[in-house]
Write an enzyme that holds these catalytic residues in place. Structure first.
Site, mmCIF file in Angstrom:
data_model
loop_
_atom_site.group_PDB
_atom_site.id
_atom_site.type_symbol
_atom_site.label_atom_id
_atom_site.label_comp_id
_atom_site.label_asym_id
_atom_site.label_seq_id
_atom_site.Cartn_x
_atom_site.Cartn_y
_atom_site.Cartn_z
ATOM 1 N N TYR A 1 50.090 -0.105 18.130
ATOM 2 C CA TYR A 1 49.793 -1.507 18.474
ATOM 3 C C TYR A 1 50.067 -1.779 19.951
ATOM 4 C CZ TYR A 1 49.905 -6.634 17.813
ATOM 5 O OH TYR A 1 49.658 -7.980 17.876
ATOM 6 N N LYS B 1 47.309 -2.952 22.632
ATOM 7 C CA LYS B 1 47.429 -4.231 23.322
ATOM 8 C C LYS B 1 47.543 -4.056 24.837
ATOM 9 C CE LYS B 1 47.055 -7.116 19.929
ATOM 10 N NZ LYS B 1 45.759 -7.851 19.806
#
Length: 249
Positions: free
Chosen positions: A150, A154
């Site tokens: 993640y 991001k």
């Protein structure tokens, strides 16, 4: 002329709040999510408030599905010139436990999805000589235990955003990113359940670490998206706005 926006991952949470806010701002909104039926509540809320919206089911990681979805939006609502890439999933785990599928699934939805959607929508933006792209990053882009996938995705969203700003600026298109901190959503509720604590205790614990003393809410992120999509933001591009209640320690 009413501009048309597409918000991905808009069935709930940050996406739904952003779709509602953009509709309130006067845009026609395509509420896009993996399951079209799940978009019904968001669409109903928009139409009951006097706005225009349609539900669109599509897997943002599937190139053909993305092209079909964008074409449908153009046909039913008008050429989309605003895009909010919000769709995302979590597959948290420590590195030594993280599977190939955990990594690929997160990269595909977040990064590949944002790439495919941006590529499809920019055609309409360039033709119109105007456009807005807003990508959802996260404070996790700065690094977060148990989120190698993640955090990398991001951080990648920020690099994608800055490159889109450089390439598309000459066509009147801006690209910016929002990096939320702790936001109270179904996703964070699921995290609390996985940790075996109540959502209320989870929110209270998070609030103690946030300078403004409260968790964030989807509407906080939607307000930032509203600005980035506005006419007044035409000279703001390639930026990453941390909506996190204060600087990260």
């Amino acid at each position: 002329m009413t501009r048309t926006a597409i918000v991905t991952g808009a069935a709930r949470g940050i996406g739904a709040a952003t779709a509602l806010r953009l509709a309130a701002d006067g845009y026609a909104v395509a509420v896009l999510d993996l399951d079209e039926a799940q978009c019904a509540d968001t669409v109903t809320a928009i139409t009951e408030a006097g706005g225009r919206a349609i539900a669109v089911g599509a897997n943002v990681a599937d190139a053909e599905a993305v092209e079909s979805a964008v074409a449908r939006v153009a046909a039913e609502l008008g050429a989309p010139t605003i895009l909010v890439n919000n769709a995302g999933i979590l597959r948290d785990n420590l590195l030594f436990k993280m599977t190939d599928d955990d990594w690929d699934a997160v990269m595909n939805v977040h990064l590949r999805g944002a790439f495919l959607m941006s590529r499809a929508v920019q055609t309409h933006q360039v033709k119109a000589g105007w456009g807005r792209i807003v990508n959802l990053s996260s404070t996790s882009a700065l690094g977060n235990r148990g989120q190698a996938n993640y955090a990398a995705a991001k951080a990648g969203m920020q690099g994608l955003t800055k490159t889109l700003a450089i390439e598309l600026g000459r066509y009147g298109v801006t690209a910016n990113a929002i990096a939320p901190g702790f936001i109270a959503t179904d996703m964070t509720r699921a995290t609390a359940e996985r940790m075996g604590i109540s959502f209320e205790d989870f929110l209270a614990g998070a609030a103690k670490e946030i300078p403004v003393g409260r968790p964030g809410y989807p509407e906080d992120v939607a307000a930032a998206a509203s600005f980035f999509c506005s006419e007044g933001a035409s000279f703001t591009s390639g930026q990453v706005l941390y909506v996190a209640g204060g600087p990260r320690a």
